[in-house]
Scaffold this motif. Structure first.
Motif, PDB file in Angstrom:
ATOM      1  N   LYS A   1      -0.009  -6.523  28.778  1.00  9.68           N
ATOM      2  CA  LYS A   1       0.017  -6.237  27.335  1.00  9.68           C
ATOM      3  C   LYS A   1       0.389  -7.495  26.546  1.00  9.68           C
ATOM      4  O   LYS A   1      -0.154  -7.733  25.465  1.00  9.68           O
ATOM      5  CB  LYS A   1       1.029  -5.126  27.030  1.00  9.68           C
ATOM      6  CG  LYS A   1       0.734  -3.812  27.726  1.00  9.68           C
ATOM      7  CD  LYS A   1      -0.257  -2.979  26.957  1.00  9.68           C
ATOM      8  CE  LYS A   1      -0.506  -1.683  27.695  1.00  9.68           C
ATOM      9  NZ  LYS A   1      -1.767  -1.062  27.350  1.00  9.68           N
ATOM     10  N   LEU A   2       1.339  -8.272  27.078  1.00  9.39           N
ATOM     11  CA  LEU A   2       1.714  -9.518  26.401  1.00  9.39           C
ATOM     12  C   LEU A   2       0.512 -10.458  26.329  1.00  9.39           C
ATOM     13  O   LEU A   2       0.249 -11.082  25.300  1.00  9.39           O
ATOM     14  CB  LEU A   2       2.858 -10.214  27.153  1.00  9.39           C
ATOM     15  CG  LEU A   2       4.248  -9.596  26.999  1.00  9.39           C
ATOM     16  CD1 LEU A   2       5.257 -10.351  27.850  1.00  9.39           C
ATOM     17  CD2 LEU A   2       4.679  -9.614  25.535  1.00  9.39           C
TER      18      LEU A   2
ATOM     19  N   ASP B   1      -2.659  -9.637  26.323  1.00 13.77           N
ATOM     20  CA  ASP B   1      -3.557  -9.071  25.310  1.00 13.77           C
ATOM     21  C   ASP B   1      -3.089  -9.429  23.916  1.00 13.77           C
ATOM     22  O   ASP B   1      -3.870  -9.813  23.049  1.00 13.77           O
ATOM     23  CB  ASP B   1      -3.547  -7.535  25.403  1.00 13.77           C
ATOM     24  CG  ASP B   1      -4.700  -7.035  26.232  1.00 13.77           C
ATOM     25  OD1 ASP B   1      -5.245  -7.845  26.989  1.00 13.77           O
ATOM     26  OD2 ASP B   1      -5.028  -5.849  26.112  1.00 13.77           O
ATOM     27  N   TYR B   2      -1.772  -9.270  23.723  1.00 12.76           N
ATOM     28  CA  TYR B   2      -1.198  -9.518  22.400  1.00 12.76           C
ATOM     29  C   TYR B   2      -1.421 -10.969  21.987  1.00 12.76           C
ATOM     30  O   TYR B   2      -1.937 -11.242  20.901  1.00 12.76           O
ATOM     31  CB  TYR B   2       0.291  -9.177  22.411  1.00 12.76           C
ATOM     32  CG  TYR B   2       1.020  -9.650  21.182  1.00 12.76           C
ATOM     33  CD1 TYR B   2       0.898  -8.958  19.976  1.00 12.76           C
ATOM     34  CD2 TYR B   2       1.801 -10.796  21.206  1.00 12.76           C
ATOM     35  CE1 TYR B   2       1.541  -9.398  18.839  1.00 12.76           C
ATOM     36  CE2 TYR B   2       2.449 -11.248  20.076  1.00 12.76           C
ATOM     37  CZ  TYR B   2       2.319 -10.550  18.896  1.00 12.76           C
ATOM     38  OH  TYR B   2       2.946 -10.988  17.771  1.00 12.76           O
TER      39      TYR B   2
ATOM     40  N   TYR C   1      -3.879 -12.005  18.905  1.00 12.90           N
ATOM     41  CA  TYR C   1      -3.269 -12.362  17.618  1.00 12.90           C
ATOM     42  C   TYR C   1      -2.964 -13.840  17.454  1.00 12.90           C
ATOM     43  O   TYR C   1      -2.754 -14.302  16.349  1.00 12.90           O
ATOM     44  CB  TYR C   1      -1.996 -11.547  17.403  1.00 12.90           C
ATOM     45  CG  TYR C   1      -2.282 -10.089  17.222  1.00 12.90           C
ATOM     46  CD1 TYR C   1      -2.635  -9.582  15.972  1.00 12.90           C
ATOM     47  CD2 TYR C   1      -2.248  -9.223  18.305  1.00 12.90           C
ATOM     48  CE1 TYR C   1      -2.930  -8.248  15.798  1.00 12.90           C
ATOM     49  CE2 TYR C   1      -2.542  -7.880  18.150  1.00 12.90           C
ATOM     50  CZ  TYR C   1      -2.884  -7.404  16.899  1.00 12.90           C
ATOM     51  OH  TYR C   1      -3.191  -6.077  16.741  1.00 12.90           O
TER      52      TYR C   1
ATOM     53  N   ALA D   1       1.738  -4.750  16.277  1.00 10.75           N
ATOM     54  CA  ALA D   1       0.621  -4.855  17.215  1.00 10.75           C
ATOM     55  C   ALA D   1       0.750  -3.754  18.261  1.00 10.75           C
ATOM     56  O   ALA D   1       1.828  -3.570  18.826  1.00 10.75           O
ATOM     57  CB  ALA D   1       0.640  -6.220  17.881  1.00 10.75           C
ATOM     58  N   PRO D   2      -0.333  -3.000  18.505  1.00 10.67           N
ATOM     59  CA  PRO D   2      -0.240  -1.881  19.441  1.00 10.67           C
ATOM     60  C   PRO D   2       0.232  -2.302  20.827  1.00 10.67           C
ATOM     61  O   PRO D   2       0.948  -1.563  21.491  1.00 10.67           O
ATOM     62  CB  PRO D   2      -1.666  -1.332  19.487  1.00 10.67           C
ATOM     63  CG  PRO D   2      -2.522  -2.399  18.922  1.00 10.67           C
ATOM     64  CD  PRO D   2      -1.680  -3.158  17.948  1.00 10.67           C
ATOM     65  N   GLN D   3      -0.158  -3.511  21.246  1.00 12.97           N
ATOM     66  CA  GLN D   3       0.240  -3.942  22.591  1.00 12.97           C
ATOM     67  C   GLN D   3       1.756  -3.960  22.739  1.00 12.97           C
ATOM     68  O   GLN D   3       2.293  -3.595  23.780  1.00 12.97           O
ATOM     69  CB  GLN D   3      -0.301  -5.349  22.896  1.00 12.97           C
ATOM     70  CG  GLN D   3      -1.798  -5.425  23.065  1.00 12.97           C
ATOM     71  CD  GLN D   3      -2.488  -5.770  21.756  1.00 12.97           C
ATOM     72  OE1 GLN D   3      -1.903  -5.626  20.688  1.00 12.97           O
ATOM     73  NE2 GLN D   3      -3.733  -6.198  21.849  1.00 12.97           N
ATOM     74  N   LEU D   4       2.434  -4.381  21.655  1.00 12.73           N
ATOM     75  CA  LEU D   4       3.890  -4.490  21.756  1.00 12.73           C
ATOM     76  C   LEU D   4       4.533  -3.112  21.792  1.00 12.73           C
ATOM     77  O   LEU D   4       5.558  -2.914  22.428  1.00 12.73           O
ATOM     78  CB  LEU D   4       4.437  -5.300  20.576  1.00 12.73           C
ATOM     79  CG  LEU D   4       3.981  -6.756  20.554  1.00 12.73           C
ATOM     80  CD1 LEU D   4       4.624  -7.514  19.408  1.00 12.73           C
ATOM     81  CD2 LEU D   4       4.287  -7.446  21.874  1.00 12.73           C
TER      82      LEU D   4
ATOM     83  N   GLN E   1       3.028  -0.397  23.028  1.00 12.01           N
ATOM     84  CA  GLN E   1       2.684   0.229  24.313  1.00 12.01           C
ATOM     85  C   GLN E   1       3.574  -0.256  25.449  1.00 12.01           C
ATOM     86  O   GLN E   1       3.664   0.375  26.496  1.00 12.01           O
ATOM     87  CB  GLN E   1       1.217  -0.067  24.656  1.00 12.01           C
ATOM     88  CG  GLN E   1       0.258   0.737  23.814  1.00 12.01           C
ATOM     89  CD  GLN E   1      -1.106   0.082  23.734  1.00 12.01           C
ATOM     90  OE1 GLN E   1      -1.358  -0.935  24.357  1.00 12.01           O
ATOM     91  NE2 GLN E   1      -1.992   0.673  22.940  1.00 12.01           N
TER      92      GLN E   1
END
Lengths: 382, 324
Positions: A155-156, A158-159, A163, B277-280, B282
């Motif tokens: 997820k990190l 992806d983030y 962004y 941000a959705p990733q954070l 999730q």
């Protein structure tokens, strides 16, 4: 004849070859059952990677990643720590190394690449140290923690990719290509002339090939020729005994996880800097558990990791070609992979060779109670 | 959407209901994990078992046009994973973790492989007309505002997960087999020496474990969603395993732990409407899992230390008494 079988290494090799053959045979049976053109499909699977030069290159590139992953898993498993954290360490290794090549303004290509590689190793080390520390000092189940840390790392990634790294206004989620001047060069030097042309045009095999060889040797040296390696193997074969023997088992466990993370970090660097030359979404997809089968086939011995890595990389490359050339999907290789792990690690299957020369096994309850060392075999080899 | 909106939605009946819906598969799988864990065999194939059951349930119910057959075959397919695990671990002496990892890989690969053969699609089973498990309106409650949204109209498995928690508690603590099972997990050699068949108990534990996880899988594809997606369990089997530890290896504790995880998951869905941000967002349930695991283990260590201290105190006093 008896003498040859008495050699533990030969016995192991036979076991593994037999296990892989059985798994492939079952794969063939599955293919026969579902495919319209089973022989064509299976032929693509088995000889595909050798039919074209660029396919050969794909095979080697894939194998380099797999070998890094195999080394990573072998070190953790040798200490009998079931770390499944390679994927998280790998994706962070890719993120950090790719970002450094893209954004850190170091003039010299040599320096920038070196810094990127070191950073990938450091981030793998640190991300690996977390579950290691939690296992050693809090006794937190490493399977759960590493899997959770994998998802967090993904997820990190992806983030940051979405962004921070993605060029503004781009319609796709990926970084720019790494600048040409800062790419890792081909493994064949320019002055090799024709050979250089041939390889660099058709394949993308880079200096990572040599980093990989160095990693194998370092991994082997660390495991079998250093005090730490001895402690690592002791912890793996009998942790209580190791503790009574005065080994700081907690430190060894943390380091086993962390060092395992270094190699996974390098696998990530290879994805970013060697294979894709940019950061893309799902960069590690399908590689999560592949290190496990590579390490298992190699019996967690770094010297055998390249053999099993090349063999398994070959199956994976073959599966890709089969998918494109026939009606079979590449997931068949996952089934073959699972079978290989089961057959190689089942001490009860394929015991014939061992029992004939073995000292006889104690049967009964104790065998059920203490599940035998999954990784035991490797320790006999050297 | 503003922060107050998010707060509002969190304290709404719909949100509480969504926690129940999201928690159900984790509860079911965690109960399975609990049973095998207490017998001394950590079942990491919960994930693969759920996936296989979810897949088989959808496929069979679509082709046989029968919900009952779908559920039955789904459970049987899930049990097959447990059977394989039991054979490899208990009889062929494979390490249970490695066997579990292999079976999980097989479940992931096998379901995608078969999905592609059956539908020509590797993503999901939307082309199959699969059956859905029934949703239940509770007679009196469905007419009470707020409570009707929270408690009524859920899928039958949502209610069953609570009933099963109770049944598992009764089984583990009030039946002969349950007591034997826990004895085997406590100390297999001691249990064996008083005539308990360790092998048989672990077989039963793994099968029960697979049964529970299968129900969790069926819920995923035949209630929570109405189709099978590749990797649709998305780590729930492992979160369930974490819930077993967080819940203190007790049925009701496990239920609460599973609901906490479900709550974080539901929360991350809600927070997604903020400008984060959705990733954070999730990431929250996964970080929470690790924190929970650490807290649980620290507590265990404290308990063990306390016990040791008390034991030593007792020894000292008895020594003093003997000396006089």
């Amino acid at each position: 004849m008896r003498k040859i079988f008495a050699n533990a290494a030969v016995r192991e090799l036979l076991r593994i070859v037999l296990a892989v053959s059985i798994a492939l045979l079952l794969g063939l049976i599955v293919t026969l059952l579902v495919s319209e053109d089973p022989w064509g499909a299976y032929k693509a699977f088995l000889v595909g990677p050798l039919t074209k030069f660029n396919r050969f290159g794909d095979w080697i590139e894939e194998s380099i990643t797999l070998i890094f992953l195999g080394l990573s898993v072998a070190i953790a498993f040798k200490a009998k720590q079931f770390s499944l954290g390679a994927e998280g360490q790998m994706v962070l290794g890719a993120l950090v190394s790719g970002s450094i090549i893209l954004f850190v303004p170091i003039e010299s290509a040599f320096l920038r690449i070196t810094v990127a590689l070191l950073a990938a190793m450091v981030v793998g080390f640190l991300w690996g140290a977390i579950p290691g520390y939690l296992k050693a000092y809090v006794n937190a189940n490493e399977i759960v923690t590493t899997l959770m840390l994998n998802t967090i790392a993904l997820k990190l990634y992806d983030y940051f990719l979405t962004y921070k790294i993605k060029p503004e206004g781009a319609g796709y989620t990926a970084s720019d290509f790494l600048p040409n001047a800062y790419r890792v060069p081909s493994f064949i030097p320019k002055f090799a002339g024709n050979l250089y042309d041939m390889f660099s045009r058709q394949t993308n095999i880079t200096l990572f090939l040599y980093f990989m060889v160095a990693s194998i040797l370092i991994g082997w040296f660390l495991m079998y020729r250093t005090p730490f390696g001895y402690e690592l193997r002791m912890v793996g074969s009998n942790i209580k005994f190791a503790r009574y023997g005065g080994i700081n088992t907690k430190k060894v466990i943390v380091l086993a996880f962390a060092i395992s993370g270094i190699f996974a970090g390098l696998a990530g660097a290879h994805l970013a800097m060697g294979i894709h030359n940019k950061l893309i979404l799902n960069i590690t997809v399908g590689l999560g558990f592949e290190g496990i089968v590579v390490a298992t086939m190699a019996r967690n011995n770094p010297l055998f990791v390249p053999l099993s890595g090349l063999a398994y990389g070959y199956l994976r490359a073959g599966a890709d070609i089969m998918e494109r050339a026939s009606d079979m999907s590449r997931e068949m290789v996952l089934i073959v992979q699972a079978l290989i792990i089961l057959l190689v690690t089942a001490e009860g299957i394929l015991p014939v060779i061992q029992q004939r020369v073995g000292q006889g096994s104690n049967k009964g309850l104790s065998k059920v109670v203490d599940s035998p060392a999954a990784t035991e075999g490797g320790s006999h080899v050297i | 959407m503003s922060f107050s909106h998010v707060l509002q939605s969190i304290f709404s009946a719909l949100f509480v209901a969504s926690i129940l819906r999201i928690s159900t598969p984790i509860i079911l799988a965690a109960l399975g994990g609990l049973i095998s864990e207490l017998s001394g065999a950590t079942n990491i194939t919960l994930e693969g078992t759920m996936l296989v059951a979810a897949f088989t349930g959808v496929v069979v119910s679509a082709y046989a046009k029968s919900l009952v057959l779908g559920v039955l075959c789904g459970v049987l397919a899930g049990l097959l994973i447990s059977v394989l695990l039991a054979i490899f671990h208990l009889h062929l002496k494979t390490d249970i973790f490695l066997a579990g990892i292999a079976l999980n890989i097989m479940a992931t690969g096998g379901t995608i492989f078969l999905l592609y053969i059956l539908t020509g699609d590797k993503g999901n089973s939307s082309t199959l007309a699969s059956a859905t498990l029934p949703f239940v309106q509770i007679p009196v409650i469905k007419d009470i505002p707020f409570l009707d949204t929270v408690l009524s109209g859920h899928n039958i498995l949502v209610y069953l997960s609570f009933v099963l928690t109770w049944l598992v508690a009764v089984f583990l603590y009030r039946t002969r087999l349950g007591v034997h099972l826990r004895a085997v997990g406590e100390n297999a050699e001691a249990a064996g020496s008083v005539g308990i068949n360790v092998l048989q108990i672990r077989w039963i534990a793994l099968l029960l474990s697979g049964f529970m996880a299968s129900l969790g899988g069926l819920y995923m594809s035949m209630a929570y969603l109405n189709l099978f997606q590749r990797d649709m369990t998305a780590g729930r089997g492992f979160i369930a395993l974490a819930a077993v530890y967080l819940g203190g290896r007790k049925p009701w504790g496990v239920l609460i732990a599973a609901i906490i995880f479900g709550g974080f998951d539901a929360l991350s869905n809600q927070l997604g409407s903020l400008k984060i941000a959705p990733q954070l967002v999730q990431v929250i349930p996964y970080v929470a899992t690790i924190v929970a695991l650490v807290v649980y283990n620290l507590r265990q260590q404290a308990v063990a230390l306390e016990r040791m201290r008390r034991f030593q105190d007792k020894e000292l006093t008895s020594q003093e008494a003997g000396g006089e």
